[in-house]
Design a protein around this motif. Sequence first.
Motif, short mmCIF file in Angstrom:
data_model
loop_
_atom_site.label_atom_id
_atom_site.label_comp_id
_atom_site.label_asym_id
_atom_site.label_seq_id
_atom_site.Cartn_x
_atom_site.Cartn_y
_atom_site.Cartn_z
N ASN A 152 0.73 -1.32 -0.02
CA ASN A 152 0.08 -0.03 0.17
C ASN A 152 0.84 1.26 0.04
O ASN A 152 0.59 2.17 -0.91
N LEU A 153 1.93 1.42 0.95
CA LEU A 153 2.52 2.52 1.09
C LEU A 153 3.40 3.27 -0.33
O LEU A 153 3.13 4.29 -0.50
N PRO A 154 4.00 2.12 -0.93
CA PRO A 154 4.75 2.91 -2.07
C PRO A 154 3.59 3.56 -3.11
O PRO A 154 3.98 4.45 -3.71
N LYS A 155 2.46 2.69 -3.15
CA LYS A 155 1.52 3.16 -4.17
C LYS A 155 0.83 4.61 -3.61
O LYS A 155 0.73 5.44 -4.34
N LEU A 156 0.68 4.82 -2.43
CA LEU A 156 0.00 6.02 -1.84
C LEU A 156 1.04 7.08 -1.91
O LEU A 156 0.82 8.12 -2.39
N SER A 157 2.40 6.74 -1.69
CA SER A 157 3.45 7.92 -1.94
C SER A 157 3.18 8.30 -3.45
O SER A 157 3.47 9.37 -3.83
N LYS A 158 3.17 7.35 -4.53
CA LYS A 158 3.05 7.58 -6.07
C LYS A 158 2.05 8.59 -6.28
O LYS A 158 2.02 9.42 -7.08
N PHE A 159 0.91 8.20 -5.38
CA PHE A 159 -0.49 9.13 -5.78
C PHE A 159 -0.09 10.34 -5.09
O PHE A 159 -0.48 11.38 -5.90
N THR A 160 0.32 10.47 -4.02
CA THR A 160 0.62 11.99 -3.49
C THR A 160 1.58 12.56 -4.20
O THR A 160 1.30 13.78 -4.72
N LYS A 161 2.79 12.00 -4.82
CA LYS A 161 3.58 12.77 -5.73
C LYS A 161 2.90 13.33 -6.94
O LYS A 161 3.06 14.48 -7.49
N LYS A 162 2.13 12.19 -7.70
CA LYS A 162 1.45 12.59 -8.81
C LYS A 162 0.37 13.76 -8.74
O LYS A 162 0.19 14.60 -9.39
N GLU A 163 -0.35 13.79 -7.49
CA GLU A 163 -1.22 14.70 -7.09
C GLU A 163 -0.30 16.18 -7.09
O GLU A 163 -0.97 17.36 -7.54
N GLN A 164 0.37 16.23 -6.48
CA GLN A 164 1.48 17.55 -6.10
C GLN A 164 1.69 18.07 -7.55
O GLN A 164 1.62 19.06 -8.02
N GLU A 165 2.60 17.03 -8.38
CA GLU A 165 2.80 17.42 -9.83
C GLU A 165 1.69 18.11 -10.45
O GLU A 165 1.77 19.01 -11.01
N LEU A 166 0.44 17.55 -10.53
CA LEU A 166 -0.58 17.82 -11.22
C LEU A 166 -1.03 19.46 -10.45
O LEU A 166 -1.61 20.06 -11.44
N SER A 167 -1.28 19.33 -9.41
CA SER A 167 -1.93 20.52 -8.66
C SER A 167 -0.82 21.56 -9.08
O SER A 167 -1.39 22.78 -9.45
N VAL A 168 0.36 21.39 -9.03
CA VAL A 168 1.53 22.64 -9.07
C VAL A 168 1.30 22.87 -10.65
O VAL A 168 1.49 24.11 -10.99
N SER A 169 1.33 21.88 -11.63
CA SER A 169 1.15 22.38 -12.94
C SER A 169 -0.04 22.92 -13.57
O SER A 169 -0.10 23.97 -14.12
N LEU A 170 -1.34 22.74 -12.47
CA LEU A 170 -2.46 23.42 -12.61
C LEU A 170 -2.27 24.72 -12.22
O LEU A 170 -2.86 25.80 -12.93
N SER A 171 -1.80 25.21 -11.15
CA SER A 171 -1.54 26.31 -10.55
C SER A 171 -0.66 27.30 -11.66
O SER A 171 -1.05 28.24 -11.84
N SER A 172 0.22 26.46 -12.28
CA SER A 172 1.10 27.07 -13.15
C SER A 172 0.41 27.56 -14.38
O SER A 172 0.59 28.83 -14.74
N VAL A 173 -0.17 26.75 -15.13
CA VAL A 173 -0.93 26.95 -16.30
C VAL A 173 -1.94 28.12 -15.75
O VAL A 173 -2.13 29.10 -16.82
N GLY A 174 -2.63 28.25 -14.87
CA GLY A 174 -3.62 29.42 -14.18
C GLY A 174 -2.80 30.64 -14.03
O GLY A 174 -3.42 31.48 -14.30
N ALA A 175 -1.69 30.35 -13.54
CA ALA A 175 -0.77 31.90 -13.57
C ALA A 175 -0.51 32.54 -14.80
O ALA A 175 -0.86 33.74 -15.08
#
Length: 465
Positions: A27-50
């Motif tokens: 479970n934990l490695p997969k959750l870590s990947k999910f968290t990392k991916k979510e952070q990357e997508l959120s930052v990318s979305l914020s950058s596109v918005g800016a």
Amino acid sequence: MALITSAGVGSGLDLESIISATVDAENLPKLSKFTKKEQELSVSLSSVGAIKSSLSSLDSIMEKLADIDNFNKRTATVTQPASGDLISVSTSSKSTSASFDVEVIQLAQGSRAVMDDNLFSAPTDVVTASGGNLTFTAGTKNFSINLAAGATLEELRVAINDSDDNFGVTANIINDGTSSKLVLTSDETGLGNDLVITNDTAELDNVSTLANDGITQGGLKIAADDMADDAIIEVDGISISSDTNKFTNAIQDLTITALKESENNETAGLVVDVDKATVEANINEFIEKFNNVIDTIDYHTQIGAALNGDSAMRSLKSQLVNTLSSMVTGAGNFETLYDIGIGLSKEGDLEKDSLVRSLNDALTDSYDDVGTIFTAPDGIATVFSGLLDNYLESDGAMKFREDSLNAELKQLENDRSNHAYRMEQLEIRLRKQYSSLDVLIAQMKSSGDFLSGQLASLPGFTREK
């Protein structure tokens, strides 16, 4: 997840730790990947918005610079005399650049009718015993009131002031100690627009300007100084009159409003010119907003940033910079944006550049050509607006990019939910497996204890101590 906390009770083994460790390893490695991916997508979305926000700001100023009306605006600068403001002026896009001296000879006024002496001694005096109608006229405007039998002077005053159809007649009563006089003031200005009050019964002649016979004067009189009159101004010595204090097209495509009469022949200076200050402010804003877009793209595509290496952002920046060099036709001696006093610094920022000419010089010497540089069909602002629309419209590139990132975030949410379900099923399977093992070991242990007891009871069996 539903937890079963009885694993290992039968065998005495720490099966809970084994189950937990097995699940965590999956479970934990997969959750870590999910968290990392979510952070990357959120930052990318914020950058596109800016970047999208900076493009919207640039688009707003480009819409102004693409509109020829914003270059056709004229300003009127009025230099008032020391005694106070004589005039106010409004311009239109067709106003011609010029200068004038304006003198206010007289202001427009409405008429004022005053009642003769000793007609009424008090406001409570009756003006009509049987009642009747009064009609008030000034120019093309009129209204009527009906007086009831026994109406007093005060009731007449109230009826005039409260009439819904009253076009601007004010009634007052002045008490001079010996008589009460009705005073009527009309705000209908202009020569020939004097207030006329008529009646339908001679009983009301005292409160009319014209008696019931249609010839004789009534009890209300308008003095020569109280007659309605035009406003008069002189523009460079030329006399102009108006039935109001507003003079429309006295100077073509200008509106002059007289505020007070000139003292000692004083004049107000009037200068009409193109609105260079607003245009220059708009161009300065364009420079600021363009540089902000470039800086925003650079910031979000630098090494380590969310959009580093993003080909779409590189393409956008390239298109924006290339548009600055667009060739424009019909702008006189100007062909590009750089010809009107704007250039690029060594750092790549857009700036006002005075090496060839200053922007102020271009606006002073070739104002209309500067307007063409921006507003022509192939003008800078026109081309920029078209480019930015491709990115900012509801089906534009930035909206597509945001939708794509939001779709990935939504899919990530679904993946998390599916993963949680799989982990729950994994734990259930492990508990079933270890439950069987637990039972088996417990049975073996019970059998062992039984055998040990049986052996101990056999003759000759001794247990080592």
